[in-house]
Design a protein around this motif. Structure first.
Motif, mmCIF file in Angstrom:
data_model
loop_
_atom_site.group_PDB
_atom_site.id
_atom_site.type_symbol
_atom_site.label_atom_id
_atom_site.label_comp_id
_atom_site.label_asym_id
_atom_site.label_seq_id
_atom_site.Cartn_x
_atom_site.Cartn_y
_atom_site.Cartn_z
ATOM 1 N N PRO A 161 1.121 -0.780 -0.239
ATOM 2 C CA PRO A 161 0.449 0.094 0.802
ATOM 3 C C PRO A 161 0.814 1.152 -0.166
ATOM 4 O O PRO A 161 0.500 2.417 -1.155
ATOM 5 C CB PRO A 161 -0.668 0.031 1.132
ATOM 6 C CG PRO A 161 -0.778 -1.510 1.293
ATOM 7 C CD PRO A 161 0.907 -1.884 1.345
ATOM 8 N N GLU A 220 1.172 2.794 -2.597
ATOM 9 C CA GLU A 220 0.179 3.515 -4.051
ATOM 10 C C GLU A 220 -0.247 4.564 -3.248
ATOM 11 O O GLU A 220 -1.445 4.938 -2.966
ATOM 12 C CB GLU A 220 -0.951 2.473 -3.865
ATOM 13 C CG GLU A 220 -0.719 1.196 -5.099
ATOM 14 C CD GLU A 220 -0.433 1.640 -6.123
ATOM 15 O OE1 GLU A 220 -1.140 2.074 -6.501
ATOM 16 O OE2 GLU A 220 0.341 0.162 -6.082
ATOM 17 N N GLN A 258 -2.094 7.409 -5.112
ATOM 18 C CA GLN A 258 -3.421 7.521 -5.475
ATOM 19 C C GLN A 258 -4.333 7.778 -3.645
ATOM 20 O O GLN A 258 -5.929 8.096 -3.482
ATOM 21 C CB GLN A 258 -3.511 5.210 -5.088
ATOM 22 C CG GLN A 258 -5.578 5.352 -5.246
ATOM 23 C CD GLN A 258 -5.564 3.311 -4.860
ATOM 24 O OE1 GLN A 258 -4.617 3.417 -5.314
ATOM 25 N NE2 GLN A 258 -6.665 3.268 -4.247
ATOM 26 N N HIS A 260 -7.777 10.764 -3.427
ATOM 27 C CA HIS A 260 -8.506 9.945 -2.957
ATOM 28 C C HIS A 260 -8.864 10.341 -1.515
ATOM 29 O O HIS A 260 -9.986 10.126 -0.779
ATOM 30 C CB HIS A 260 -8.385 8.617 -3.970
ATOM 31 C CG HIS A 260 -8.068 8.424 -4.952
ATOM 32 N ND1 HIS A 260 -9.202 9.203 -6.516
ATOM 33 C CD2 HIS A 260 -8.042 7.443 -5.941
ATOM 34 C CE1 HIS A 260 -8.769 8.995 -7.038
ATOM 35 N NE2 HIS A 260 -8.464 7.848 -7.334
ATOM 36 N N SER A 289 -7.766 4.429 2.296
ATOM 37 C CA SER A 289 -6.393 3.794 2.145
ATOM 38 C C SER A 289 -6.060 3.225 0.769
ATOM 39 O O SER A 289 -7.782 2.457 0.071
ATOM 40 C CB SER A 289 -6.339 2.889 3.544
ATOM 41 O OG SER A 289 -6.205 1.779 3.356
ATOM 42 N N ALA A 290 -5.300 1.797 0.433
ATOM 43 C CA ALA A 290 -4.694 1.742 -0.552
ATOM 44 C C ALA A 290 -5.565 0.156 -0.376
ATOM 45 O O ALA A 290 -5.491 -0.427 -1.593
ATOM 46 C CB ALA A 290 -4.038 1.803 -1.395
ATOM 47 N N GLU A 310 -7.707 -2.390 0.509
ATOM 48 C CA GLU A 310 -9.019 -2.707 -0.068
ATOM 49 C C GLU A 310 -8.931 -2.218 -1.189
ATOM 50 O O GLU A 310 -8.897 -4.126 -2.462
ATOM 51 C CB GLU A 310 -10.247 -1.820 -0.289
ATOM 52 C CG GLU A 310 -10.431 -2.265 1.693
ATOM 53 C CD GLU A 310 -11.717 -1.815 1.801
ATOM 54 O OE1 GLU A 310 -13.358 -2.050 1.218
ATOM 55 O OE2 GLU A 310 -12.253 -1.435 2.765
ATOM 56 N N ASP A 311 -8.335 -1.646 -2.396
ATOM 57 C CA ASP A 311 -8.047 -1.938 -4.138
ATOM 58 C C ASP A 311 -6.992 -3.078 -4.262
ATOM 59 O O ASP A 311 -6.997 -3.739 -4.902
ATOM 60 C CB ASP A 311 -7.375 -0.508 -4.453
ATOM 61 C CG ASP A 311 -8.449 0.410 -4.541
ATOM 62 O OD1 ASP A 311 -9.765 -0.281 -3.857
ATOM 63 O OD2 ASP A 311 -7.918 1.534 -4.459
ATOM 64 N N LEU A 312 -5.934 -3.318 -3.351
ATOM 65 C CA LEU A 312 -4.340 -4.361 -3.048
ATOM 66 C C LEU A 312 -6.047 -5.462 -2.691
ATOM 67 O O LEU A 312 -5.036 -6.535 -4.204
ATOM 68 C CB LEU A 312 -3.846 -3.749 -2.675
ATOM 69 C CG LEU A 312 -2.905 -2.615 -3.032
ATOM 70 C CD1 LEU A 312 -1.454 -2.426 -1.929
ATOM 71 C CD2 LEU A 312 -2.455 -2.830 -4.858
ATOM 72 N N GLY A 317 -8.867 -6.288 -1.604
ATOM 73 C CA GLY A 317 -9.755 -6.949 -1.675
ATOM 74 C C GLY A 317 -11.203 -7.086 -0.391
ATOM 75 O O GLY A 317 -11.728 -7.486 0.036
ATOM 76 N N TYR A 333 -8.383 -9.110 6.067
ATOM 77 C CA TYR A 333 -6.947 -10.063 5.510
ATOM 78 C C TYR A 333 -6.554 -10.822 6.477
ATOM 79 O O TYR A 333 -5.711 -11.553 6.261
ATOM 80 C CB TYR A 333 -6.559 -8.889 4.840
ATOM 81 C CG TYR A 333 -5.766 -9.442 3.904
ATOM 82 C CD1 TYR A 333 -5.432 -10.199 2.959
ATOM 83 C CD2 TYR A 333 -3.707 -9.404 4.342
ATOM 84 C CE1 TYR A 333 -3.959 -10.622 2.257
ATOM 85 C CE2 TYR A 333 -2.502 -9.812 4.139
ATOM 86 C CZ TYR A 333 -3.054 -10.788 2.520
ATOM 87 O OH TYR A 333 -2.233 -11.439 2.282
ATOM 88 N N THR A 346 -1.720 5.194 4.712
ATOM 89 C CA THR A 346 -1.886 3.357 3.423
ATOM 90 C C THR A 346 -2.280 2.463 3.198
ATOM 91 O O THR A 346 -2.646 2.040 2.522
ATOM 92 C CB THR A 346 -0.107 3.517 3.052
ATOM 93 O OG1 THR A 346 0.313 3.099 3.724
ATOM 94 C CG2 THR A 346 0.094 5.266 2.104
#
Length: 343
Positions: free
Chosen positions: A118, A121, A124, A128, A131-132, A134-136, A138, A144, A301
């Motif tokens: 993260p 990223e 990003q 926005h 945090s990045a 969830e995009d990485l 899921g 996780y 992040t």
């Protein structure tokens, strides 16, 4: 363009050089993770070795090991001797798994992909505002960790090692009551609670965390025998009654609303005259280096939390029906933010 370049002064060149070096800084933790994962330092416990000997014992590529050691030697972690052998420096000793205060699990946690990726990223995150992670991956970070055994092991072992070097001085920094119940909220494997019970011999201790976390507790020690119990649970749902609540390295993982829920649960269950001790970094004013400023961006992040200033802690506590009474330095990166009932 040529005239502009030729017109550069020494300060311009130094500034450019500095920024390029800063951009290369990620190579060092990558190298540190590699030698930690392969146990290179463990093979140097009995003294220096040649690169060939060390590579053979660690099962790694000889020339690439030489190049990695050469890099980490610039940070004072390894050293090359006059006869060509390589050894560990005093700073490098905690890389060993059997060191009295090993840094290895903390290094592996901080460089594990769930935290490492993260940070890559950050653009990003800046654009926005979220945090990045969830995009990485899921799902949110702690979901996780609950599902991925490798990530869970790295996180919980790493947090324990991260805390081992600070638990005793923090416990010694506070005047705990002579009797009563102290609860470690989100206390992980119980390392901090153990140090408190060792010092405050009249207290009973309770370790509250998720069932799979408290199952790995470290409280089964003769000197505190019979003075502790486990409380598997969810601090967002309910916190049992106690006289003193300790919330160490927990609130920085969560956003303000989630923190207020945790603190509010403590406030509702707290005995008369009780206290809440938030043990976290308190970000100082100014631009001086502080570990919390780096951890804050790591949290930005990958999680929903943040490191906080004293004023930000005061607002959280007030929203939970508590009042910040004082901030106690501990000689570590963390401080004790003491709170009492707000009414």
């Amino acid at each position: 363009m040529p005239s502009e370049i030729s017109g550069m002064n020494a300060g311009d060149r130094e500034a450019t050089r500095f920024l390029i070096d800063e951009a290369l800084s990620y190579v060092y933790p990558a190298a540190l993770r590699a030698v930690a994962m392969t146990g290179v330092a463990d093979h140097l416990a009995n003294g220096p070795l040649t690169v060939a000997e060390l590579a053979g014992r660690a099962g790694v590529h000889e020339d690439n090991l030489r190049r990695t050691l050469r890099l980490l030697a610039t940070r004072g972690i390894f050293e090359e001797l006059a006869d060509g052998r390589w050894g560990l420096t005093a700073i490098g000793q905690p890389l060993r798994a059997d060191a009295p205060l090993t840094a290895r699990p903390a290094i592996l946690m901080l460089t594990e992909r769930s935290l490492w990726q993260p940070t890559g990223e950050m653009e990003q995150v800046l654009r926005h505002g979220v945090s990045a992670f969830e995009d990485l991956f899921g799902m949110p970070f702690f979901e996780y960790v609950a599902r991925d055994q490798q990530a869970a092991t790295a996180f919980h072992s790493g947090m324990a090692a991260f805390s081992d070097q600070e638990n005793a001085p923090i416990a010694a920094s506070y005047d705990f009551p002579a009797a009563g119940t102290v609860m470690d909220v989100g206390g992980g494997q119980g390392g901090f609670l153990l140090e408190v019970l060792r010092l405050a011999t009249g207290l009973e201790g309770v370790l509250l965390d998720a069932p799979h976390v408290v199952a790995e507790h470290r409280l089964d020690v003769d000197e505190v025998k019979g003075r502790w119990r486990l409380s598997p649970g969810d601090f967002f749902t309910e916190v049992p009654a106690a006289d003193v609540y300790m919330v160490k390295r927990v609130l920085h993982d969560w956003d303000d609303d989630q923190c207020v829920r945790i603190l509010g649960n403590c406030r509702r269950a707290m005995a008369a005259g009780g206290r809440v001790l938030v043990v976290d970094a308190v970000i100082p004013a100014g631009s001086e280096p502080h570990q919390a400023k780096a951890v804050d961006v790591l949290l930005m992040t990958g999680l929903t939390g943040r490191e906080r200033t004293e004023a930000e802690f005061a607002r959280l506590l007030e929203a939970a029906g508590l009042r910040l009474s004082r901030v106690i330095p501990t000689g570590t990166v963390l401080s004790i933010v003491e709170a009492t009932a707000g009414d």
